[in-house]
Design a protein around this motif. Structure first.
Motif, PDB file in Angstrom:
ATOM      1  N   LEU A  85       0.838  -1.196   0.000  1.00 13.63           N
ATOM      2  CA  LEU A  85       0.000   0.000   0.000  1.00 13.63           C
ATOM      3  C   LEU A  85       0.877   1.251   0.000  1.00 13.63           C
ATOM      4  O   LEU A  85       0.662   2.174  -0.779  1.00 13.63           O
ATOM      5  CB  LEU A  85      -0.925   0.007   1.220  1.00 13.63           C
ATOM      6  N   LEU A  86       1.890   1.249   0.847  1.00 10.93           N
ATOM      7  CA  LEU A  86       2.780   2.410   0.918  1.00 10.93           C
ATOM      8  C   LEU A  86       3.571   2.593  -0.377  1.00 10.93           C
ATOM      9  O   LEU A  86       3.751   3.715  -0.846  1.00 10.93           O
ATOM     10  CB  LEU A  86       3.719   2.275   2.112  1.00 10.93           C
ATOM     11  N   LEU A  87       4.014   1.481  -0.951  1.00 11.89           N
ATOM     12  CA  LEU A  87       4.736   1.583  -2.220  1.00 11.89           C
ATOM     13  C   LEU A  87       3.815   2.036  -3.347  1.00 11.89           C
ATOM     14  O   LEU A  87       4.253   2.726  -4.265  1.00 11.89           O
ATOM     15  CB  LEU A  87       5.392   0.246  -2.576  1.00 11.89           C
ATOM     16  N   SER A  88       2.537   1.680  -3.258  1.00 13.69           N
ATOM     17  CA  SER A  88       1.603   2.146  -4.288  1.00 13.69           C
ATOM     18  C   SER A  88       1.443   3.661  -4.225  1.00 13.69           C
ATOM     19  O   SER A  88       1.197   4.304  -5.235  1.00 13.69           O
ATOM     20  CB  SER A  88       0.245   1.448  -4.156  1.00 13.69           C
ATOM     21  N   LEU A  89       1.603   4.237  -3.032  1.00 15.27           N
ATOM     22  CA  LEU A  89       1.574   5.701  -2.929  1.00 15.27           C
ATOM     23  C   LEU A  89       2.752   6.310  -3.675  1.00 15.27           C
ATOM     24  O   LEU A  89       2.640   7.370  -4.269  1.00 15.27           O
ATOM     25  CB  LEU A  89       1.632   6.126  -1.462  1.00 15.27           C
ATOM     26  N   ARG A  90       3.866   5.614  -3.624  1.00 17.20           N
ATOM     27  CA  ARG A  90       5.075   6.103  -4.294  1.00 17.20           C
ATOM     28  C   ARG A  90       4.892   6.125  -5.806  1.00 17.20           C
ATOM     29  O   ARG A  90       5.309   7.063  -6.476  1.00 17.20           O
ATOM     30  CB  ARG A  90       6.247   5.211  -3.917  1.00 17.20           C
ATOM     31  N   THR A  91       4.263   5.077  -6.335  1.00 18.07           N
ATOM     32  CA  THR A  91       4.097   4.983  -7.784  1.00 18.07           C
ATOM     33  C   THR A  91       2.813   5.631  -8.271  1.00 18.07           C
ATOM     34  O   THR A  91       2.638   5.803  -9.467  1.00 18.07           O
ATOM     35  CB  THR A  91       4.095   3.506  -8.225  1.00 18.07           C
ATOM     36  N   GLY A  92       1.913   5.929  -7.339  1.00 20.74           N
ATOM     37  CA  GLY A  92       0.631   6.501  -7.732  1.00 20.74           C
ATOM     38  C   GLY A  92      -0.373   5.455  -8.141  1.00 20.74           C
ATOM     39  O   GLY A  92      -1.489   5.782  -8.536  1.00 20.74           O
ATOM     40  N   SER A  93      -0.014   4.194  -8.041  1.00 13.76           N
ATOM     41  CA  SER A  93      -0.922   3.110  -8.414  1.00 13.76           C
ATOM     42  C   SER A  93      -1.861   2.808  -7.263  1.00 13.76           C
ATOM     43  O   SER A  93      -1.454   2.746  -6.118  1.00 13.76           O
ATOM     44  CB  SER A  93      -0.106   1.851  -8.747  1.00 13.76           C
ATOM     45  N   ARG A  94      -3.116   2.595  -7.548  1.00 11.72           N
ATOM     46  CA  ARG A  94      -4.108   2.241  -6.534  1.00 11.72           C
ATOM     47  C   ARG A  94      -4.316   0.736  -6.469  1.00 11.72           C
ATOM     48  O   ARG A  94      -5.020   0.240  -5.620  1.00 11.72           O
ATOM     49  CB  ARG A  94      -5.452   2.903  -6.840  1.00 11.72           C
ATOM     50  N   ALA A 155      -0.138  13.674   4.825  1.00 13.57           N
ATOM     51  CA  ALA A 155       0.509  12.404   5.202  1.00 13.57           C
ATOM     52  C   ALA A 155       0.921  11.627   3.959  1.00 13.57           C
ATOM     53  O   ALA A 155       2.038  11.096   3.893  1.00 13.57           O
ATOM     54  CB  ALA A 155      -0.430  11.572   6.070  1.00 13.57           C
ATOM     55  N   ARG A 156       0.043  11.555   2.965  1.00 13.01           N
ATOM     56  CA  ARG A 156       0.382  10.864   1.713  1.00 13.01           C
ATOM     57  C   ARG A 156       1.593  11.514   1.046  1.00 13.01           C
ATOM     58  O   ARG A 156       2.489  10.829   0.548  1.00 13.01           O
ATOM     59  CB  ARG A 156      -0.810  10.873   0.764  1.00 13.01           C
ATOM     60  N   LYS A 157       1.608  12.836   1.045  1.00 14.45           N
ATOM     61  CA  LYS A 157       2.720  13.550   0.421  1.00 14.45           C
ATOM     62  C   LYS A 157       4.017  13.281   1.181  1.00 14.45           C
ATOM     63  O   LYS A 157       5.065  13.033   0.574  1.00 14.45           O
ATOM     64  CB  LYS A 157       2.425  15.049   0.370  1.00 14.45           C
ATOM     65  N   LYS A 158       3.970  13.298   2.528  1.00 13.46           N
ATOM     66  CA  LYS A 158       5.156  13.003   3.329  1.00 13.46           C
ATOM     67  C   LYS A 158       5.669  11.597   3.038  1.00 13.46           C
ATOM     68  O   LYS A 158       6.873  11.395   2.883  1.00 13.46           O
ATOM     69  CB  LYS A 158       4.834  13.110   4.827  1.00 13.46           C
ATOM     70  N   ILE A 159       4.746  10.642   2.980  1.00 12.47           N
ATOM     71  CA  ILE A 159       5.152   9.260   2.714  1.00 12.47           C
ATOM     72  C   ILE A 159       5.759   9.144   1.331  1.00 12.47           C
ATOM     73  O   ILE A 159       6.786   8.503   1.142  1.00 12.47           O
ATOM     74  CB  ILE A 159       3.972   8.286   2.891  1.00 12.47           C
ATOM     75  N   LYS A 160       5.118   9.760   0.342  1.00 15.25           N
ATOM     76  CA  LYS A 160       5.640   9.697  -1.029  1.00 15.25           C
ATOM     77  C   LYS A 160       7.040  10.293  -1.089  1.00 15.25           C
ATOM     78  O   LYS A 160       7.950   9.695  -1.643  1.00 15.25           O
ATOM     79  CB  LYS A 160       4.711  10.415  -1.992  1.00 15.25           C
ATOM     80  N   ASN A 161       7.233  11.440  -0.465  1.00 10.42           N
ATOM     81  CA  ASN A 161       8.560  12.078  -0.460  1.00 10.42           C
ATOM     82  C   ASN A 161       9.565  11.216   0.296  1.00 10.42           C
ATOM     83  O   ASN A 161      10.708  11.068  -0.149  1.00 10.42           O
ATOM     84  CB  ASN A 161       8.487  13.479   0.170  1.00 10.42           C
ATOM     85  N   PHE A 162       9.147  10.647   1.392  1.00  9.81           N
ATOM     86  CA  PHE A 162      10.017   9.781   2.180  1.00  9.81           C
ATOM     87  C   PHE A 162      10.433   8.555   1.373  1.00  9.81           C
ATOM     88  O   PHE A 162      11.600   8.185   1.337  1.00  9.81           O
ATOM     89  CB  PHE A 162       9.306   9.370   3.472  1.00  9.81           C
ATOM     90  N   LEU A 163       9.475   7.932   0.698  1.00 12.87           N
ATOM     91  CA  LEU A 163       9.773   6.734  -0.093  1.00 12.87           C
ATOM     92  C   LEU A 163      10.645   7.054  -1.291  1.00 12.87           C
ATOM     93  O   LEU A 163      11.452   6.223  -1.713  1.00 12.87           O
ATOM     94  CB  LEU A 163       8.474   6.049  -0.527  1.00 12.87           C
ATOM     95  N   ASP A 164      10.492   8.251  -1.830  1.00 11.88           N
ATOM     96  CA  ASP A 164      11.354   8.648  -2.950  1.00 11.88           C
ATOM     97  C   ASP A 164      12.814   8.789  -2.513  1.00 11.88           C
ATOM     98  O   ASP A 164      13.720   8.618  -3.314  1.00 11.88           O
ATOM     99  CB  ASP A 164      10.872   9.981  -3.545  1.00 11.88           C
ATOM    100  N   GLU A 165      13.014   9.090  -1.219  1.00 17.09           N
ATOM    101  CA  GLU A 165      14.371   9.275  -0.702  1.00 17.09           C
ATOM    102  C   GLU A 165      15.060   7.972  -0.385  1.00 17.09           C
ATOM    103  O   GLU A 165      16.298   7.928  -0.326  1.00 17.09           O
ATOM    104  CB  GLU A 165      14.345  10.160   0.542  1.00 17.09           C
ATOM    105  N   ILE A 166      14.309   6.897  -0.130  1.00 21.42           N
ATOM    106  CA  ILE A 166      14.968   5.636   0.241  1.00 21.42           C
ATOM    107  C   ILE A 166      15.221   4.740  -0.953  1.00 21.42           C
ATOM    108  O   ILE A 166      14.796   4.927  -2.018  1.00 21.42           O
ATOM    109  CB  ILE A 166      14.186   4.848   1.321  1.00 21.42           C
TER     110      ILE A 166
END
Length: 166
Positions: A85-94, A155-166
């Motif tokens: 679910l968290l990785l789907s936020l990174r890619t924008g996939s639902r 929160a979604r934006k923070k997670i997306k930005n966080f996942l983009d950094e790792i």
């Protein structure tokens, strides 16, 4: 002493005897002390709900270990689903898919995101994992629906930005 009291005493004795070794096993398997404690507690909750099955087993200690293994499996499965679910936020996939922890490249993203979001983590989880409506979550947290939407969006934006950094 009644049968129920006797069963409770036996389960209590098993808890005192086995807690530390079950915790050590779960901590090694999950690599997270809080999740390990949760897994051990789940195993004993099941034992308390099924005292006859536990105490009539020829090996009650083995019964508890097996129950703990199922609890660990359930926690890993839940983490894998949250990771997806968290990785789907990174890619924008639902699209949501269920895969094993090894297929998801087992990383404890849930703990990492919890640290990233701090106070908004529970709010985000109620929406993302539990699929509650914004109205339900807003009422639960004492917010307006608009404030709830904005916090989830942040929160979604923070997670997306966080996942983009790792």
């Amino acid at each position: 002493m009644s049968t129920t009291d006797d069963q409770n005493t036996q389960i209590d004795n098993l808890f005192r005897e086995m807690h530390d070794s079950l915790y050590a096993y779960a901590a090694a398997a999950l690599k997270n002390s809080a999740l390990a404690e949760e897994a051990v507690q789940d195993a004993f909750v099941i034992a308390c709900c099924k005292p006859e099955a536990l105490l009539s087993s020829p090996n009650p200690r083995g019964w508890l270990v097996k129950t703990l293994k199922y609890s660990i499996f359930a926690i890993r499965k839940s983490q894998s689903q949250m990771n997806l679910l968290l990785l789907s936020l990174r890619t924008g996939s639902r699209r949501q898919t269920t895969v094993s922890a090894s297929e998801a490249g087992y990383i404890d993203l849930l703990s990492l995101c919890q640290n990233c979001l701090n106070d908004d983590f529970e709010l985000f989880m109620r929406v993302a994992r539990d699929q509650c409506s914004m109205l339900e979550v807003a009422e639960e947290f004492g917010l307006s629906v608009e404030a709830c939407k904005k916090r989830v969006q942040r929160a979604r934006k923070k997670i997306k930005n966080f996942l983009d950094e790792i």
